[in-house]
Design an enzyme around this catalytic site. Structure first.
Site, mmCIF file in Angstrom:
data_model
loop_
_atom_site.group_PDB
_atom_site.id
_atom_site.type_symbol
_atom_site.label_atom_id
_atom_site.label_comp_id
_atom_site.label_asym_id
_atom_site.label_seq_id
_atom_site.Cartn_x
_atom_site.Cartn_y
_atom_site.Cartn_z
ATOM 1 N N LEU A 139 0.822 -1.208 0.000
ATOM 2 C CA LEU A 139 0.000 0.000 0.000
ATOM 3 C C LEU A 139 0.861 1.265 0.000
ATOM 4 O O LEU A 139 1.778 1.396 0.802
ATOM 5 C CB LEU A 139 -0.888 -0.018 1.259
ATOM 6 C CG LEU A 139 -1.981 1.041 1.332
ATOM 7 C CD1 LEU A 139 -3.040 0.787 0.285
ATOM 8 C CD2 LEU A 139 -2.606 1.063 2.723
ATOM 9 N N ASP A 140 0.540 2.195 -0.882
ATOM 10 C CA ASP A 140 1.198 3.503 -0.948
ATOM 11 C C ASP A 140 2.679 3.419 -1.306
ATOM 12 O O ASP A 140 3.406 4.413 -1.141
ATOM 13 C CB ASP A 140 1.062 4.277 0.384
ATOM 14 C CG ASP A 140 -0.377 4.524 0.780
ATOM 15 O OD1 ASP A 140 -1.237 4.557 -0.112
ATOM 16 O OD2 ASP A 140 -0.647 4.676 1.985
#
Lengths: 289, 289, 289, 289
Positions: free
Chosen positions: C232-233
């Site tokens: 994520l991210d």
């Protein structure tokens, strides 16, 4: 019961700069209305000796109305030779948007309206083309097609002014509206017409500013929102922004990048106007943002 | 005769937010000193219920001194539970600059000092390298070489603190000073040490932020100026700026572009601090610029 | 007759950096297809010793197809150990947009699609809420409501993947889609899922980045568009932008200003992806814009 | 032994756009010099049908000199009707800086020179005031005071031109030099004189642009670096930048903020020129940065 809900209002003032103004206004609001000052901003124009103030306050005093305020504020306003306006948060302003072919600014304003960014009633969309009808319909905003044929400008504007009067419009937004408004039209809505010009004014006034920017070889292009005055592109500037371009950007790229700027500077100007955050004087603006 | 010259001062206040503060302060300054308010800015932290104000005023009242102000202001300050500072425009603050290898920020500050951008006495340049001696000499600023060898941090800092005390330093500027100051050093100068970190904090804390930015593939690099607190890179941020980079920019290009940002964010922070335009609370800053 | 119309294609290449690549490719295109090179951009990663190239060319050679190209290009590609893709301008890519509650990015993409900024078929809008149905309907884009209840992620994603397969989707745009995609979903569309994160990554990863930015007291807020990877991210950043905030900006102002950034960085990423202007490697992107 | 060290050179080309140029040049460099192409950038002006290229290459071929290149490249250059320049990395260009009262750009350039940002010999500082003498002396750059009294422009320029010729100056930098150069002076150094103008051209040409910007009420101020041509402020723009101002910014603030822009746009222009990254045509510039 409603009488006990606090009212919120904005007081906008300009006057010659003199010591004691801030204290006098703050005292007045507390004394008369037991007001809670939510926000106060002031600005001095040192050169012109002018003072500007925006005070946002709430009060539970049910007596506070525009008329009543006018009476009790009169002596103070006279003493300091103030121009002032008091605007209550409700009802919100009525807004008309004028468009022509290009609808990106309109679409942007409508989406911002939809999600609550613009505190107003979007009452009316006026266009010299039919293109915006579906979009207006989708958002439930009345749409008026008023063709702009050569030689009928006076009749067109009369029709437009009637519509604006009928809907008690407080603000006209020219969202890439490609017709020039006559001085007599403009004079009906002083500081109440906002236009977006697709250049960094005062560079590239007039038609086809992106073409002119491309020809001059600038490294940044801009857009400007401003109040409309009698002289085209010469009104008080509200907001400007720029973006970098390179030799890879051809004219269509400038136009595309420029659209992003137009959306931003126009929507900011509209939001600030609706929040009573703009004071205009001497062909400039003071922004209390 | 000098007594009749108007004095200029800045009053900085923070206190719990309550109605009537603005009026109370404005009234006080006019009543006690027949003050001319040159500039007044306030800010509310709605969440924490705090109020912040910066008032710049001039007065011809010769009685107005810091001691006398403390006496007459005491009752009002107590009533509103204010933290406050009164700073007269003269004499200007005494500033020390700490540097290591990289001198671009120092050279920039010295040039700004030279042309009058920084209202201070640049009293002292301290470095753990000899590189800045010539530059300091050219600008006529005393230079002190204090080597920072491993294991002697306490002794080094004692020497530095003695120098700062001797020169009555009001502000320490870490202009790419590559040593970490101990908590005990920092505690002597709360909100009086400004550092520049070469990243957009809180991204890329610690050493070699440009390397980290390059490795992560960001599209913008930044720099941050902040007050130094006990925790490295965690103090209240004063100013930040960024610039665009592209795949054409290798690490040396990031470092070069970053220098431009470092000069800007550090010099702005120093100028604002010297103008008493920064209020710091809750690890944030309010900038009255 | 159609055979005589020039075809336009983009060739994307990455390979170990070696002398002679540019000449070899240019020679090949001219020799095989009498191609007109409309645009050629290359980039070297000096550190990793990699070479990247984007060539946009047109040809009137009717034999030129993806299969035929693969055959005749094989020997050159092998010699230089190239990874390559050839994409013809037509047909345009099929795009699906995933949204949740916040629709400003979707509305923005739809308007850009409407006015021709996005060269694609917007085939599908998928949401775990009903809110976007009307907007999708107005623009004539099929809308699929797929609720995301706890514990049914696998089933939900299977339903989504089936839809994407059925519509032969080439690009998935997460326009403020608030669900995390599983690694197995992501693995089906490598470098084909674009997300917008509402912070300047790597600062403020995870949930509620505007809250975190507000709490830290940063002076600029940002937004980031990136390819989605398993972590994520952490995927390759495509575009970032920032805007200045001040102490006057409360959390709702950050969110409002942030929306402007989100629209910009997401739409740029989508437009570049659709123009085959992005090469991704080593968790970075090269943008040929 | 020296003969075996690779030489680095930049080849700058403009010619009518035609298929095959990139391949022809790449082939030539590899065939003739077994060159390693370090960097190649090209640009098409679609409207004017022009092609621009910058190729940076290294070679171990000891035969490669400007004269020898001219001979072997002649046939290809003729075939494509190229304008071209070959510049070897060594020796670096000789630069003269002209200044008047304001020295912030000069100080900035000198610091950048000091830390290695500018690949040149800073040979000469010329001024119509004595103010820069000490600064020049500190940096060890010869300083020449040439007063500019009314009526002696021709004599002044003759003296200046003699100095430039004597020092074999390749680039003249007008770092806030407040005298207008005559067309005959300019004609001696075509595309070799860089000026900084303190506005966002074409807005606010001529004298006192910050005053004009202040009077017009713009929301951003700018600065522009450009090649000097016969017509004041009309030469090809190399770089521009802007910064936001507010109503709090009085004229001195504009001037102070503007200085930051002037330093940046002038130093970028000088660095790009020295890196042979600028091609100028049709009163525009192509920047290979």
């Amino acid at each position: 019961m409603l009488g006990y809900m606090p009212k919120t209002a904005v007081l906008l003032i300009d006057c010659p700069d003199r010591r004691g103004i801030v204290a006098a206004i703050a005292n007045f609001l507390v004394r008369e209305y037991d007001a809670n000052i939510l926000n106060a901003d002031q600005h001095q124009d040192v050169e012109l000796g002018l003072f500007f103030m925006r005070v946002e306050f709430s009060t539970e005093n049910t007596a506070c109305s525009e008329d009543q305020f006018r009476q009790v504020f009169a002596s103070l306003a006279g003493e300091f030779r103030m121009n002032w306006r008091l605007i209550f948060a409700t009802p919100p302003a009525n807004v008309a948007v004028f468009v022509s072919h290009y609808l990106h600014c309109l679409a942007d304003l409508l989406d911002r309206y939809q999600i609550g960014e613009l505190n107003c009633n979007l009452s009316l969309i006026v266009s010299n083309h039919e293109g915006a009808r579906a979009l207006a319909g989708f958002h439930g905003v009345p749409f008026h097609y008023i063709p702009a044929t050569a030689g009928n400008k006076a009749a067109t504007e009369k029709q437009q002014l009637n519509l604006l009067a009928e809907h008690q419009i407080d603000l006209v937004v020219l969202a890439r509206y490609m017709q020039v408004l006559s001085p007599s039209f403009v004079s009906v809505y002083p500081q109440q017409i906002i236009n977006v010009h697709h250049s960094f004014l005062p560079a590239f006034t007039g038609a086809k500013p992106y073409h002119a920017a491309f020809a001059r070889g600038v490294k940044l292009i801009g857009a400007t929102s401003h109040y409309v005055t009698e002289v085209l592109d010469e009104g008080p500037i509200i907001e400007q922004d720029v973006t970098r371009i390179s030799q890879n950007d051809q004219l269509p790229d400038l136009i595309q990048k420029g659209r992003d700027l137009e959306r931003l500077v126009l929507s900011r100007a509209v939001r600030w106007h609706l929040g009573h955050r703009i004071l205009s004087y001497a062909n400039k603006t003071v922004i209390f943002a």
